[in-house]
Design a protein around this motif. Structure first.
Motif, PDB file in Angstrom:
ATOM      1  N   GLU A 210      14.478  14.353  -6.318  1.00  0.00           N
ATOM      2  CA  GLU A 210      14.581  13.792  -4.978  1.00  0.00           C
ATOM      3  C   GLU A 210      15.503  14.640  -4.104  1.00  0.00           C
ATOM      4  N   LEU A 211      16.633  15.031  -4.630  1.00  0.00           N
ATOM      5  CA  LEU A 211      17.575  15.860  -3.879  1.00  0.00           C
ATOM      6  C   LEU A 211      16.955  17.212  -3.528  1.00  0.00           C
ATOM      7  N   ASP A 212      16.236  17.806  -4.487  1.00  0.00           N
ATOM      8  CA  ASP A 212      15.569  19.091  -4.236  1.00  0.00           C
ATOM      9  C   ASP A 212      14.532  18.951  -3.127  1.00  0.00           C
ATOM     10  N   SER A 213      13.818  17.821  -3.103  1.00  0.00           N
ATOM     11  CA  SER A 213      12.799  17.580  -2.079  1.00  0.00           C
ATOM     12  C   SER A 213      13.423  17.600  -0.688  1.00  0.00           C
ATOM     13  N   PHE A 214      14.555  16.935  -0.549  1.00  0.00           N
ATOM     14  CA  PHE A 214      15.236  16.906   0.746  1.00  0.00           C
ATOM     15  C   PHE A 214      15.789  18.287   1.100  1.00  0.00           C
ATOM     16  N   ASP A 215      16.293  19.013   0.093  1.00  0.00           N
ATOM     17  CA  ASP A 215      16.843  20.357   0.330  1.00  0.00           C
ATOM     18  C   ASP A 215      15.806  21.303   0.922  1.00  0.00           C
ATOM     19  N   ILE A 216      14.544  21.168   0.494  1.00  0.00           N
ATOM     20  CA  ILE A 216      13.527  22.104   0.995  1.00  0.00           C
ATOM     21  C   ILE A 216      12.843  21.601   2.259  1.00  0.00           C
ATOM     22  N   GLY A 217      13.228  20.388   2.719  1.00  0.00           N
ATOM     23  CA  GLY A 217      12.729  19.955   4.012  1.00  0.00           C
ATOM     24  C   GLY A 217      11.858  18.720   4.064  1.00  0.00           C
ATOM     25  N   ALA A 218      11.702  18.008   2.949  1.00  0.00           N
ATOM     26  CA  ALA A 218      10.938  16.761   2.999  1.00  0.00           C
ATOM     27  C   ALA A 218      11.697  15.742   3.839  1.00  0.00           C
ATOM     28  N   ASN A 219      10.960  14.899   4.575  1.00  0.00           N
ATOM     29  CA  ASN A 219      11.595  13.864   5.392  1.00  0.00           C
ATOM     30  C   ASN A 219      11.801  12.570   4.617  1.00  0.00           C
ATOM     31  N   GLU A 220      10.889  12.293   3.695  1.00  0.00           N
ATOM     32  CA  GLU A 220      10.954  11.064   2.895  1.00  0.00           C
ATOM     33  C   GLU A 220      10.515  11.383   1.478  1.00  0.00           C
ATOM     34  N   PHE A 221      10.922  10.520   0.558  1.00  0.00           N
ATOM     35  CA  PHE A 221      10.599  10.659  -0.854  1.00  0.00           C
ATOM     36  C   PHE A 221      10.265   9.258  -1.349  1.00  0.00           C
ATOM     37  N   ILE A 222       9.079   9.079  -1.903  1.00  0.00           N
ATOM     38  CA  ILE A 222       8.672   7.752  -2.366  1.00  0.00           C
ATOM     39  C   ILE A 222       8.281   7.845  -3.839  1.00  0.00           C
ATOM     40  N   ALA A 223       8.913   7.005  -4.666  1.00  0.00           N
ATOM     41  CA  ALA A 223       8.584   6.961  -6.090  1.00  0.00           C
ATOM     42  C   ALA A 223       7.280   6.196  -6.294  1.00  0.00           C
ATOM     43  N   LYS A 224       6.497   6.644  -7.261  1.00  0.00           N
ATOM     44  CA  LYS A 224       5.274   5.937  -7.620  1.00  0.00           C
ATOM     45  C   LYS A 224       5.644   4.794  -8.554  1.00  0.00           C
ATOM     46  N   PRO A 225       4.927   3.709  -8.555  1.00  0.00           N
ATOM     47  CA  PRO A 225       3.730   3.456  -7.761  1.00  0.00           C
ATOM     48  C   PRO A 225       4.089   3.260  -6.281  1.00  0.00           C
ATOM     49  N   VAL A 226       3.242   3.808  -5.414  1.00  0.00           N
ATOM     50  CA  VAL A 226       3.474   3.770  -3.971  1.00  0.00           C
ATOM     51  C   VAL A 226       3.003   2.430  -3.413  1.00  0.00           C
ATOM     52  N   SER A 227       3.898   1.748  -2.708  1.00  0.00           N
ATOM     53  CA  SER A 227       3.526   0.514  -2.012  1.00  0.00           C
ATOM     54  C   SER A 227       2.938   0.897  -0.662  1.00  0.00           C
ATOM     55  N   PRO A 228       1.663   0.550  -0.401  1.00  0.00           N
ATOM     56  CA  PRO A 228       1.064   0.887   0.892  1.00  0.00           C
ATOM     57  C   PRO A 228       1.870   0.337   2.075  1.00  0.00           C
ATOM     58  N   ALA A 229       2.415  -0.866   1.939  1.00  0.00           N
ATOM     59  CA  ALA A 229       3.184  -1.470   3.036  1.00  0.00           C
ATOM     60  C   ALA A 229       4.453  -0.669   3.318  1.00  0.00           C
ATOM     61  N   VAL A 230       5.156  -0.259   2.265  1.00  0.00           N
ATOM     62  CA  VAL A 230       6.372   0.539   2.425  1.00  0.00           C
ATOM     63  C   VAL A 230       6.014   1.906   2.994  1.00  0.00           C
ATOM     64  N   LEU A 231       4.928   2.492   2.500  1.00  0.00           N
ATOM     65  CA  LEU A 231       4.487   3.783   3.019  1.00  0.00           C
ATOM     66  C   LEU A 231       4.205   3.700   4.513  1.00  0.00           C
ATOM     67  N   LEU A 232       3.525   2.650   4.943  1.00  0.00           N
ATOM     68  CA  LEU A 232       3.195   2.490   6.359  1.00  0.00           C
ATOM     69  C   LEU A 232       4.459   2.397   7.221  1.00  0.00           C
ATOM     70  N   VAL A 233       5.459   1.661   6.760  1.00  0.00           N
ATOM     71  CA  VAL A 233       6.726   1.546   7.490  1.00  0.00           C
ATOM     72  C   VAL A 233       7.380   2.923   7.631  1.00  0.00           C
ATOM     73  N   ARG A 234       7.385   3.683   6.544  1.00  0.00           N
ATOM     74  CA  ARG A 234       8.020   5.016   6.588  1.00  0.00           C
ATOM     75  C   ARG A 234       7.229   5.989   7.463  1.00  0.00           C
ATOM     76  N   ILE A 235       5.910   5.904   7.414  1.00  0.00           N
ATOM     77  CA  ILE A 235       5.077   6.748   8.280  1.00  0.00           C
ATOM     78  C   ILE A 235       5.371   6.425   9.745  1.00  0.00           C
ATOM     79  N   ASN A 236       5.353   5.157  10.090  1.00  0.00           N
ATOM     80  CA  ASN A 236       5.593   4.764  11.482  1.00  0.00           C
ATOM     81  C   ASN A 236       6.980   5.176  11.943  1.00  0.00           C
ATOM     82  N   LYS A 237       7.965   5.051  11.072  1.00  0.00           N
ATOM     83  CA  LYS A 237       9.329   5.468  11.401  1.00  0.00           C
ATOM     84  C   LYS A 237       9.373   6.964  11.735  1.00  0.00           C
ATOM     85  N   LEU A 238       8.746   7.768  10.897  1.00  0.00           N
ATOM     86  CA  LEU A 238       8.746   9.220  11.128  1.00  0.00           C
ATOM     87  C   LEU A 238       7.962   9.599  12.382  1.00  0.00           C
ATOM     88  N   LEU A 239       6.815   8.982  12.581  1.00  0.00           N
ATOM     89  CA  LEU A 239       5.995   9.314  13.744  1.00  0.00           C
ATOM     90  C   LEU A 239       6.647   8.847  15.049  1.00  0.00           C
TER      91      LEU A 239
END
Length: 121
Positions: free
Chosen positions: A88-117
């Motif tokens: 997770e730390l490496d992901s942020f270091d190279i420029g990822a905006n968010e990191f989501i552990a699987k299994p991915v909750s569609p509802a949580v994903l949608l909230v994070r997508i909307n936040k970023l957009l």
């Protein structure tokens, strides 16, 4: 809004794509990282969703390429089944905006997508 979804797990990729399409997004799906990267280079997207472990090119490599070679600030969300904190730390270091552990909750994903957009708007 146009999204790249790079995920080699077919069931997860199709279910997330269906969910996001039902919320009004256009989703281009890829099961291979190299194909996803080719699409990112050739098209304009609003968001990248990528699994960390992909055939061809990994989600980390996609993120690094988008940030360093293309110089784009497009929002990137990385998925992984790895529970390793360093990943997770490496992901942020190279420029990822968010990191989501699987299994991915569609509802949580949608909230994070909307936040970023909304940040970009």
């Amino acid at each position: 809004m146009k999204i790249v979804l790079a995920e080699d797990n077919e069931i997860l990729r199709k279910s997330l794509s269906f969910f996001l399409a039902s919320k009004g997004f256009t989703v281009d799906q890829f099961s291979d990282g190299k194909e996803a990267l080719n699409a990112i280079e050739a098209n304009s997207y609003d968001l990248i969703l990528t699994d960390i472990n992909m055939p061809g090119i990994s989600g980390m490599e996609i993120t690094q390429y988008v940030r360093q070679s293309i110089g784009s600030d497009i929002p990137i969300i990385i998925f992984t089944s790895s529970g390793v904190e360093q990943t997770e730390l490496d992901s942020f270091d190279i420029g990822a905006n968010e990191f989501i552990a699987k299994p991915v909750s569609p509802a949580v994903l949608l909230v994070r997508i909307n936040k970023l957009l909304n940040k970009r708007a």
